[in-house]
Each structure stands twice: as structure tokens, then as C-alpha cells.
Write an enzyme that holds these catalytic residues in place. Structure first.
Site: not given
Ligand code: ZN
Ligand code: CA
Length: 377
Positions: A83, A112, A145-146, A168, A349
């Protein structure tokens, strides 16, 4: 042959660009999940999608894929998340002349964590093509995950591996995250008493004022080298002529030491309670441990595997700590010693997110070298 495996840079870059073009914001991973299951199956892995996404037909689970090793030795788990954060729809990657990939500027890039996914896929191709001996590889591509490591939490508890490697972390390939904090969430509703602000304010208790006094009394931000705290959400009040009767707060505390985290969380909760009591009112407070931390020693075999593989790749290994949680927190808590490898992604992000192609190549070389040499430890 050590370290001289030729990475097919064009193939790796092409794969990465294809992956970032598949929208996969958290909770909407169906397309990328299907694409990745196809790629893993084509490579000859046994592929399984779990039901981490829940019972709804469109819900997406984690992918767990297995490749048996031609020899005995440690089973390796490589993990990356499928994701992305927003804005992550319609990503148009741009490869600059200097070999850096960015988005066109309106979205994140999604390195990411698709740089991690691309590196795992390319390394698998090479390990299989070159018949590099290993003791078995498990791949986990997680969902959501986020939004709080949701997918990783649902991974099959019977999933076993000797060493885990999450791809990651920010930083240059060769940075190895061996420490990460645990995190508490705090949510509080501060109650007051409503009254007309102009007619009889004496009858009211201003919940905004109470909450503000509590926050002002808190030690927030960096508490010490290992501990941070934040109030990140505040909402309340209905109109300027009403003494507000409710304020809602949300915050967090993180620490590399779980005792410090628990102590500071208790401190902040106590301030809210006491401030409310002194004002003649009360607060309801809810706390939750979002995830456990981890702290791997330099001599831990999983750390040694990563360090020596980095050296063999000509990368400068550096043991680092993270300020946040990743799937590595969950895997370590599950008893799989797991480091988080830096992928080269930068400005994550944000719409300025980027990654250098040379770093993706180095990351792939690192994964191959880990696979090749893990049996030595
Ligand atoms: Zn990540
Ligand atoms: Ca992230």
C-alpha cells in the site's frame, strides 16, 4: 563470483515503474496484489493470499509466497508493503537524466514501498536464474502498513523464518535499522458543561479551556534521546456563544524503552485527569499499545548477516534506529528477528518523493548477497 552478480538494471527499473503505476492506496490493494501474485507464481513460488483484508469480496489480504531452498540453512523472510499513502492515484513516474525517479509532482512516487517490492522480485529472478543456493525464502507483501501495520498483524502466526528483512527504511542502502520504538496511542474526551456564553457563563465549564490547560502542562516533543510525545488532534466546540461541553484529544508516545513509554503515557493521562478534576469536571481516557518496539544487538545473527552482505556489496553498513514503526516491529514481536533495510527512498509521504536507480540496484544486490551468505551465520 561474490558480489559480481549482474543486476539487470533495465528490467529492475521497468518493474519498479510498472508497479508505481498501479494505484494501491491503503485498503485498495486488489490490483497490485493480483499483479504481484502473478509475478511470484511465474517465478515458481508457491503463492498464497491470506484473509487479512477481512471477509468482504473486494478486501485484499497479504501475499505470502514460498520458495524452497536447494540446501539446508536458514529460511529467510523478505517483506515489503503493497500500500501507499495519498495522494497516490494516477502516479506518473519520471526518470530524470541523472537517474533519479520522481513523480510528475502531483502525487507521491510510491517508492515507499515499491522499491522494496521491485528489489525483492529482481533478486528472486537472479537467485533462481543463477541457482544461488539458499535454505528457503519466504516473501511477504503486506497490505495497509501505512494505516497502522494492519496487514502484518494479520500474518499467519505459524509463519516461520530464521531471519527477517523488511525493505522499508529511508536512508542509503547499507543502513540497517536495528532499533525501533514502541508506540502508545492516547485518546481523551474532556467533558465540561454547556451554558450560554453571554447569559450565564457562570453555569458552564469550558472544556476547551480545561483541555488547553492540560496540554500546556504537558511535556511534548522530544522527551529524551529515546522518547517522543505528541498531541496531534484536537476538536470540540459548537458555536462562539456556547460554553463548550466536550473536547476530543488524540496523541501518542513513543520510546525505544517500553518502561519510558509507559511512564510518559501515564504522566500525560494523569495531567488530563487532574486538570479536569481541578476544574470540577472529568475526562474519559483511552490508551492503546499500537505496536511493540525492537532492539537488536550488533552481534545478533540477523544483524551480522545484513552487515556482512552489505560489506560484500561494497556498501558501508551502518546500524541505525528508526523513529517509527514498520512491519519489522510486528515480525520481531512474533519472534522472527528482523531488521529493516534502507532502500534509498527519500522525501517519503510527500509529492517530492524520489529514489535513485543506483540505490535500487544496490538494494537488489544486497538482497541477493543476504540470500547467498545467510547460511554462514
Ligand atoms: Zn513504507
Ligand atoms: Ca511509509
Amino acid at each position: 563470483m561474490r558480489g559480481f552478480t549482474l543486476i539487470q538494471t533495465e528490467r529492475l527499473l521497468h518493474e519498479f515503474l510498472e508497479l508505481v503505476k498501479i494505484d494501491s492506496v491503503s485498503g485498495q490493494e486488489r490490483s497490485i496484489c493480483d499483479a504481484l501474485k502473478g509475478r511470484l507464481a511465474a517465478l515458481g513460488l508457491t503463492v498464497y493470499e491470506d484473509n487479512a483484508g477481512g471477509a468482504m469480496p473486494e478486501a485484499t489480504g497479504n501475499i505470502v509466497a514460498r520458495l524452497d531452498g536447494p540446501q539446508s540453512g536458514p529460511r529467510l523472510l523478505f517483506c515489503a508493503h503493497m500500500d501507499t499513502v495519498e495522494p497516490g492515484r494516477g502516479i506518473k513516474p519520471v526518470v530524470g537524466a541523472e537517474g533519479t525517479v520522481t513523480s510528475e509532482g502531483e502525487t507521491i512516487l510510491g517508492a515507499d514501498d515499491k522499491a522494496g517490492i521491485a528489489a525483492i522480485l529482481e533478486s528472486l529472478r537472479i537467485v533462481i536464474d543463477e541457482k544461488i543456493p539458499h535454505g528457503g525464502i519466504t516473501v511477504a507483501f503486506t497490505v495497509r502498513e501505512e494505516t497502522g501495520l494492519i496487514g502484518a498483524r494479520s500474518l499467519d502466526p505459524s509463519l516461520k523464518a530464521t531471519y527477517g528483512f523488511v525493505l522499508d527504511a529511508t536512508g542509503p542502502p547499507g543502513d540497517i535499522v536495528v532499533r525501533a520504538p514502541s508506540q502508545d496511542k492516547i485518546a481523551a474526551t474532556v467533558h465540561g458543561r454547556a451554558a450560554h456564553a453571554g447569559v450565564n457563563p457562570e453555569a458552564g465549564i469550558n472544556a476547551i479551556y480545561v483541555a488547553a490547560r492540560a496540554i500546556a502542562a504537558m511535556n511534548l516533543g522530544r522527551i529524551d534521546a529515546e522518547t517522543t510525545a505528541n498531541i496531534g488532534v484536537i476538536s470540540g466546540g459548537k458555536a462562539i456563544n456556547i460554553v463548550p461541553d466536550t473536547v476530543y484529544l488524540e496523541g501518542e508516545v513513543r520510546s525505544l524503552k517500553k518502561e519510558k513509554r509507559a511512564e510518559h503515557t501515564a504522566l500525560l493521562c494523569g495531567i488530563i485527569e487532574n486538570t479536569a478534576r481541578e476544574a470540577g469536571t472529568r475526562a474519559e481516557i483511552y490508551t492503546e499499545l499500537l505496536y511493540d518496539g525492537f532492539d537488536l544487538q550488533e552481534k545478533a545473527p540477523v544483524v551480522q548477516v545484513a552487515v556482512h552482505a552489505a560489506i560484500r556489496c561494497g556498501l558501508a553498513p551502518s546500524l541505525t534506529q528508526s523513529g517509527g514503526g514498520s512491519d519489522a516491529n510486528i515480525l520481531n514481536a512474533r519472534g522472527i528477528p528482523t531488521v529493516n533495510l534502507a532502500t534509498g527512498m527519500e522525501n517519503v509521504h510527500t509529492t517530492r518523493e524520489r529514489i535513485r536507480v543506483v540505490d535500487m540496484v544496490d538494494l537488489t544486490r544486497l538482497v541477493i548477497e543476504i540470500t547467498r551468505s545467510a547460511g554462514m551465520f
